[in-house]
Design an enzyme around this catalytic site. Structure first.
Site, short mmCIF file in Angstrom:
data_model
loop_
_atom_site.label_atom_id
_atom_site.label_comp_id
_atom_site.label_asym_id
_atom_site.label_seq_id
_atom_site.Cartn_x
_atom_site.Cartn_y
_atom_site.Cartn_z
N TYR A 56 16.12 31.59 4.85
CA TYR A 56 14.97 32.42 5.26
C TYR A 56 15.00 32.74 6.74
O TYR A 56 15.30 31.86 7.56
CB TYR A 56 13.66 31.71 4.95
CG TYR A 56 13.35 31.61 3.47
CD1 TYR A 56 13.10 32.75 2.72
CD2 TYR A 56 13.29 30.37 2.84
CE1 TYR A 56 12.81 32.66 1.37
CE2 TYR A 56 12.99 30.26 1.49
CZ TYR A 56 12.75 31.41 0.76
OH TYR A 56 12.47 31.33 -0.57
N ARG A 91 -11.14 0.02 14.32
CA ARG A 91 -11.06 0.80 13.08
C ARG A 91 -12.17 0.33 12.14
O ARG A 91 -13.17 1.01 12.00
CB ARG A 91 -9.66 0.61 12.48
CG ARG A 91 -9.34 1.52 11.35
CD ARG A 91 -7.86 1.55 11.04
NE ARG A 91 -7.31 0.27 10.60
CZ ARG A 91 -6.03 0.08 10.29
NH1 ARG A 91 -5.17 1.07 10.39
NH2 ARG A 91 -5.59 -1.10 9.89
N HIS A 98 -6.77 -7.54 12.77
CA HIS A 98 -5.54 -6.74 12.84
C HIS A 98 -5.27 -6.39 14.29
O HIS A 98 -6.18 -6.00 15.02
CB HIS A 98 -5.74 -5.47 12.01
CG HIS A 98 -4.49 -4.67 11.77
ND1 HIS A 98 -3.33 -5.20 11.26
CD2 HIS A 98 -4.22 -3.35 11.96
CE1 HIS A 98 -2.42 -4.25 11.14
NE2 HIS A 98 -2.92 -3.12 11.57
N LYS A 138 0.85 -1.20 0.00
CA LYS A 138 0.00 0.00 0.00
C LYS A 138 0.88 1.26 0.00
O LYS A 138 2.07 1.19 0.34
CB LYS A 138 -0.91 -0.01 1.23
CG LYS A 138 -0.19 0.02 2.57
CD LYS A 138 -1.15 -0.22 3.73
CE LYS A 138 -0.42 -0.22 5.07
NZ LYS A 138 -1.29 -0.70 6.16
N ARG A 184 0.56 -10.72 6.80
CA ARG A 184 0.60 -9.47 6.01
C ARG A 184 1.88 -8.71 6.41
O ARG A 184 1.94 -8.05 7.44
CB ARG A 184 -0.66 -8.65 6.28
CG ARG A 184 -1.96 -9.43 6.00
CD ARG A 184 -3.19 -8.55 6.18
NE ARG A 184 -3.29 -7.96 7.50
CZ ARG A 184 -3.88 -8.52 8.56
NH1 ARG A 184 -4.45 -9.70 8.47
NH2 ARG A 184 -3.90 -7.88 9.72
N MET A 220 11.91 25.11 0.09
CA MET A 220 11.06 24.17 -0.64
C MET A 220 11.89 23.18 -1.47
O MET A 220 11.56 22.01 -1.55
CB MET A 220 10.09 24.92 -1.55
CG MET A 220 9.05 24.01 -2.18
SD MET A 220 7.92 24.86 -3.30
CE MET A 220 6.87 25.74 -2.18
C1 LIG Z 1 -0.69 -1.71 6.86
C2 LIG Z 1 -1.30 -2.97 7.34
C3 LIG Z 1 -0.51 -4.11 7.57
C4 LIG Z 1 1.00 -4.09 7.54
O1 LIG Z 1 1.47 -3.68 8.79
P1 LIG Z 1 3.04 -3.62 9.13
O2 LIG Z 1 3.09 -3.23 10.54
O3 LIG Z 1 3.60 -2.59 8.22
O4 LIG Z 1 3.58 -4.98 8.85
C5 LIG Z 1 -1.15 -5.29 7.90
N1 LIG Z 1 -2.50 -5.35 8.00
C6 LIG Z 1 -3.27 -4.27 7.82
C7 LIG Z 1 -4.75 -4.40 7.96
C8 LIG Z 1 -2.71 -3.06 7.49
O5 LIG Z 1 -3.50 -1.98 7.31
#
Ligand SMILES: *Cc1c(COP(=O)(O)O)cnc(C)c1O
Length: 385
Positions: free
Chosen positions: A269, A137, A167, A41, A223, A316
């Site tokens: 600046y 969430r 999660h 992502k 994941r 910038m």
């Molecule tokens: C982003 C995300 C992950 C990955 O998490 P990490 O801590 O980067 O490994 C896994 N599951 C969900 C639902 C996420 O949103």
């Protein structure tokens, strides 16, 4: 392969071999039946999603996970045919687009299914049901909600339930109590699920922290996000060091101007910095529009294997550093990464900004080209301009 090209002196180097190394390290720690989904992502946490996806799949990842349907479609358009899961919310009216691209979506609302159920599908929609066991969430929180969703899914044969997932909110922390609470809720919901839904579905619960610290969990796949990129999810996990990791992301530039200033001259600046003695000052062509934000004033960069401080406000597109001696124009400057024995890590930049390392590669904007290395050789370049 035609390499994209660029004409500026600042770039991110993404070491795809490091990403593959990190996946192999995790694979060795996991149960051999547990696979890896590479989390790509947010443009692969700022590294470059298509290149990272290819490297991860080549290293043995089974699938890919993103946050948005757009990110998944981008991967499909790049010719990637591996399984892809959208872990965030997808609008019900976009369910047909997801189905056509064989992209799995995350579902957790009965009304979502009812709305999507009114559409006409030519292919069945892959669904992963999300349980909220304490992250607070998205996800189903009660058995009753789950029952209603599952009975609707049973009636409609264009929804294909592939997986159940959750999660963890504290898998990277010292205290284990809340993690245990979430596991307990998961087990309760899962046992009800099995009673209602006898067909086999896959299960995935672990992010980087959970997969590295508790590799014995019965996930079909994990994941794997932040640690695939070579960063530990927290200082606690870094200290435990359950697997060895190599950072994939480094940020480099060059000196494009070097001058010797008299004592009492001002820099940038607001004239907030004044030279004390005669000083060598270098200019670097990177600034807050590239993600090197103004709060990094005072941070060091590496030149000639030595730390040299940023002086004056970051602009910038440029900023200045105080040099220990004269250097020629074109001398390499490393903002994140190693020069000789010295290293400025994403963790150090995160500490300076009082944030987490996840934010650091994400914040380097796509004005900075990404150069992809494999086995030390440039194999691709992405210039988003
Ligand atoms: C982003 C995300 C992950 C990955 O998490 P990490 O801590 O980067 O490994 C896994 N599951 C969900 C639902 C996420 O949103």
């Amino acid at each position: 392969m035609s390499l994209d090209t660029f004409y500026r002196d600042s770039f991110v180097e993404v070491d795809l071999s490091a990403i593959q190394y990190n996946i192999h390290q995790l694979q060795q720690r996991l149960d051999e039946k547990t696979g890896v989904y590479a989390v790509v992502k947010a443009d692969a946490y700022g590294h470059g999603d298509i290149q990272v996806a290819h490297a991860a799949l080549e290293a043995g990842a089974e699938g890919l996970a993103v946050a948005l349907l757009d990110e998944a479609i981008k991967l499909r358009h790049a010719g990637i045919d591996a399984p892809i899961l959208v872990m965030g919310w997808t609008r019900p009216k976009d369910a047909v687009v997801a189905a056509e691209h064989e992209i799995a979506v995350t579902v957790f609302q009965e009304e979502w299914l009812k709305e999507a159920g009114l559409l006409s599908f030519s292919k069945s929609l892959k669904v992963h049901l999300k349980l909220d066991t304490g992250m607070g969430r998205i996800g189903v929180r009660s058995v009753a909600e789950m029952e209603r969703i599952l009975s609707y899914m049973k009636e409609e044969n264009f929804f294909s339930l592939e997986a159940l997932f959750t999660h963890f909110a504290t898998a990277d922390e010292e205290g284990l109590d809340y993690f245990a609470t979430q596991e307990k809720r998961w087990n309760e919901l899962f046992s009800h699920f099995k009673r209602i839904w006898p067909e086999n579905v896959e299960v995935h619960t672990s992010n980087s922290a959970a997969s590295m610290r508790y590799p014995g969990r019965l996930d079909h796949y994990v994941r794997f996000g932040i640690s695939m990129y070579g960063l530990y999810p927290s200082s606690v996990v870094k200290k435990e060091r359950p697997i060895d990791l190599q950072p994939a992301f480094s940020l480099h530039s060059q000196l494009i101007h070097v001058k010797r200033l008299e004592p009492g001259e001002s820099i940038s600046y607001g004239a907030t910095y004044r030279t004390g003695n005669h000083e060598w000052i270098g200019t670097i062509p990177l600034g807050y529009a590239d993600g090197w934000i103004r709060r990094l004033q005072g941070m060091d960069v590496l030149v000639d294997g030595k730390r040299q401080p940023i002086v004056g406000r970051i602009c910038m597109d440029q900023f200045m550093i105080r040099l220990d001696q004269e250097y020629p124009i074109g001398t390499k400057v490393t903002l994140i990464g190693k020069q000789g024995e010295q290293e400025i890590s994403a963790d150090e930049v995160a500490d300076q900004l009082e944030t987490i390392n996840y934010e650091i590669p994400c914040m380097i904007s796509n004005r900075v080209p990404r150069v992809f290395l494999k086995d030390g050789k440039t194999i691709d370049i992405k210039n988003s301009l």
